[in-house]
Design an enzyme around this catalytic site. Structure first.
Site, mmCIF file in Angstrom:
data_model
loop_
_atom_site.group_PDB
_atom_site.id
_atom_site.type_symbol
_atom_site.label_atom_id
_atom_site.label_comp_id
_atom_site.label_asym_id
_atom_site.label_seq_id
_atom_site.Cartn_x
_atom_site.Cartn_y
_atom_site.Cartn_z
ATOM 1 N N LYS A 160 0.783 -1.274 -0.067
ATOM 2 C CA LYS A 160 -0.117 0.057 -0.100
ATOM 3 C C LYS A 160 0.792 1.226 0.030
ATOM 4 O O LYS A 160 2.025 1.131 0.617
ATOM 5 C CB LYS A 160 -0.878 0.039 1.132
ATOM 6 N N SER A 193 -7.593 0.825 5.471
ATOM 7 C CA SER A 193 -6.827 1.845 4.545
ATOM 8 C C SER A 193 -5.911 0.861 3.568
ATOM 9 O O SER A 193 -5.704 1.414 2.390
ATOM 10 C CB SER A 193 -6.020 2.631 5.246
ATOM 11 N N SER A 227 -7.267 -1.664 9.195
ATOM 12 C CA SER A 227 -6.921 -1.479 8.069
ATOM 13 C C SER A 227 -6.434 -2.666 7.321
ATOM 14 O O SER A 227 -6.444 -2.592 5.878
ATOM 15 C CB SER A 227 -5.864 -0.409 7.959
#
Ligand SMILES: *[C@@H]1O[C@H](CO)[C@@H](O)[C@H](O)[C@H]1NC(C)=O
Ligand SMILES: *[C@@H]1O[C@H](CO)[C@@H](O)[C@H](O)[C@H]1NC(C)=O
Ligand SMILES: *[C@@H]1O[C@H](CO)[C@@H](O)[C@H](O)[C@H]1NC(C)=O
Length: 539
Positions: free
Chosen positions: A140, A215, A239
């Site tokens: 990410k 996230s 997340s």
């Protein structure tokens, strides 16, 4: 005197009751309106299906690919090329990859193939030293990766390029894996829809009008779409697990303090370091453990990953919900049904003890997480949004947002605002919640011991529509509470629900008992099928 005190207590009770009632009416009404409005908006949308999976390489776990590369059944170059092609096909639809190093990755893959063809090293030492040799991975966009954008979704960071690799990237490379691309996140990773003003919005491969979560949302969406074999996420309030759930893949939130959080944005200071965890994500459960072994580095010694787990000797517990807290939505029947099937399976197949658990303190999961987060000593979120150079003004930014001139998303502004509602850590209410959280940790540790796991829904519903999270902002409490408790949790997919998007369950274990949650996850994958492709298969 006594009557006076009694009066005071009664007053507080009555007031609490009224506040509860008010919040309940407010949140339930908002929810009903939101459901109706979003249904009206999206009801005629035709389901867009991703292009077919046309190469069997896309259907293999990272572990299998590694083996095939090692034994020269396939080349690393072919594998890397296949995933690049898949990313190019699906990304225009799901918008999960935000920067890549395709050419460099191909070059590295060719070097791997040359090394293998030279026969310099035998298979066994290759497997021990470089278990993922030649397999591409993604991460990410909040970790620093040398040469790639490192924005964490913040417009102010849009031109920042990673100068070096963060620890987890170094560890993966050492294990032979090839860094391929980075994936989308919410602004500074602090919301659970992956959308920002640098790269836009990521879309769920099962239904592009629904969120990938956040996230690590871009990562989970890409993996679910078979755009990458495996990837790295991080988790401070769900997340890894929430996007893994929304996209029907596996994700593991390690025991706190095992995997390095080095060089990711926002930087977690002091106590927050123990709430933030970095961990593995994959479509296949079998990848989580070997990947975790790599990510743990030297700290792998603190774990019992090699211990053989007897599934019939585990004590199982489950909870269907955290109680009727007005801030949280009610758990959807689809998820309850999926969990009951799991309970039934465990009872039937293993004749193991499985009990419904009552932990009344979990009712306050949201409040406990918020208090622990705000009292952990990190700068407030409005400072993170200003890159710690002062703070942004929520009022000014909101006004700018109204005329379309704001660099921030409404979600980031909402997060900044919600944080301000949280009382300071010295407030009696915060002190009480913090103590309750510590008490909860002790209770759960006692229940789980070294042979117990707990099954809990990851969220009250499957993936909701884009923007809908704003009408139910607190539902991530179901994942977040386990960050401040520090326990390891594996997120397990359980097929698709009536909305056509994935269902799932969290498997929670006691500190350093990651091997138990991973073993149970593997069994549930075997019994319930694990990842379900979101596009047709033509190979
Ligand atoms: C649903 O998603 C598609 C594809 O991204 C988009 O074209 C469409 O406008 C979306 N529908 C709504 C109502 O936003
Ligand atoms: C299942 O477990 C119970 C209690 O642990 C035991 O009495 C029973 O014999 C077991 N049944 C089977 C089929 O193993
Ligand atoms: C979400 O809301 C924003 C306004 O905050 C709007 O611009 C955007 O089009 C919405 N997106 C979707 C997919 O509904």
């Amino acid at each position: 005197m006594a009557t006076h005190k009694w009066c005071q207590e009664e007053k507080v009770k009555i007031l609490t009751w009224f506040v509860g009632l008010f919040l309940n009416v407010l949140f339930r009404t908002t929810e009903i309106f939101s459901n109706v409005i979003f249904w009206l908006v999206y009801r005629n949308e035709e389901k867009i299906r991703l292009p077919a999976i046309d190469n069997s390489i896309l259907l293999e776990s990272a572990t299998c690919l590694a083996k095939k590369i090692r034994t020269q059944e396939i080349t690393s170059e072919e594998v890397v090329k296949t995933f690049i092609r898949r990313i190019k096909t699906v990304n225009p639809i799901i918008n999960c990859v935000v920067d890549n190093r395709f050419d460099l990755a191909l070059e590295e893959a060719r070097k791997v193939d040359q090394l293998l063809q030279s026969g310099q090293k035998d298979e066994e030492s290759l497997e021990i030293e470089t278990p993922f040799l030649g397999v591409p991975f993604t991460i990410k966009d909040c970790f620093s990766v040398a040469g790639l954008h490192y924005t964490s979704g913040l417009v102010k960071r849009k031109d920042i390029i990673g100068k070096f690799d963060s620890d987890v990237v170094i560890l993966m490379k050492k294990a032979g894996a090839i860094m391929l691309a980075i994936t989308n996140v919410p602004e500074m990773c602090m919301w659970w829809e992956s959308v920002n003003n640098v790269y836009g919005r990521s879309r769920n491969p099962y239904d592009v009008n629904r969120t990938v979560g956040g996230s690590s949302g871009g990562e989970a969406g890409l993996l679910a779409a078979a755009g990458s074999p495996f990837g790295i996420g991080s988790d401070i309030g769900g997340s890894i697990r929430l996007p893994a759930f929304f996209n029907g893949i596996f994700g593991h939130k390690p025991t706190s303090g095992i995997v390095s959080n080095h060089e990711q944005q926002p930087v977690a200071e002091k106590v927050l370091q123990s709430y933030l965890v970095t961990g593995p994500m994959s479509r296949f459960c079998s990848d989580l453990l070997p990947m975790y072994r790599v990510l743990a580095g030297d700290k792998v010694k603190q774990l019992k990953l090699d211990e053989k787990v007897s599934l019939s000797k585990i004590r199982y517990f489950y909870m269907e919900h955290f109680g009727k807290n007005p801030l949280l939505s009610r758990v959807h029947p689809d998820l309850k049904k999926a969990q009951r099937k799991v309970v039934h399976h465990i009872r039937g197949t293993y004749n193991a003890s499985i009990q419904k658990l009552k932990l009344p303190l979990l009712y306050h999961a949201m409040e406990m997480w918020s208090v622990k987060m705000t009292s952990a000593g990190n700068p407030p979120f409005v400072a993170e949004l200003a890159m710690r150079k002062g703070q942004i003004s929520l009022v000014v930014e909101f006004l700018k947002f109204c005329i379309g001139k704001c660099d921030h998303t409404l979600y980031a502004l909402a997060m900044g605002f919600l944080e301000k509602l949280c009382p300071p850590s010295s407030h009696p209410l915060s002190v009480k919640m913090s103590a309750m959280c510590d008490e909860l940790r002790l209770q759960l540790q006692k229940v789980l011991g070294d042979d117990g796991v707990l099954l809990v829904p990851p969220h009250p519903t499957a993936a909701i529509y884009h923007n809908q999270s704003l009408t139910r902002p607190f539902n991530f409490a179901y994942v977040a509470i386990f960050n401040v408790l520090g326990f390891p949790v594996t997120q397990v997919p359980l097929g698709l629900g009536s909305w056509g998007v994935p269902l799932g369950v969290q498997v929670i274990g006691n500190l350093h008992n990651d091997h138990l949650t991973l073993a149970v996850a593997a069994e549930l994958e075997r019994a319930f099928g694990g990842w379900v492709p979101s596009s047709p298969i033509t190979c």
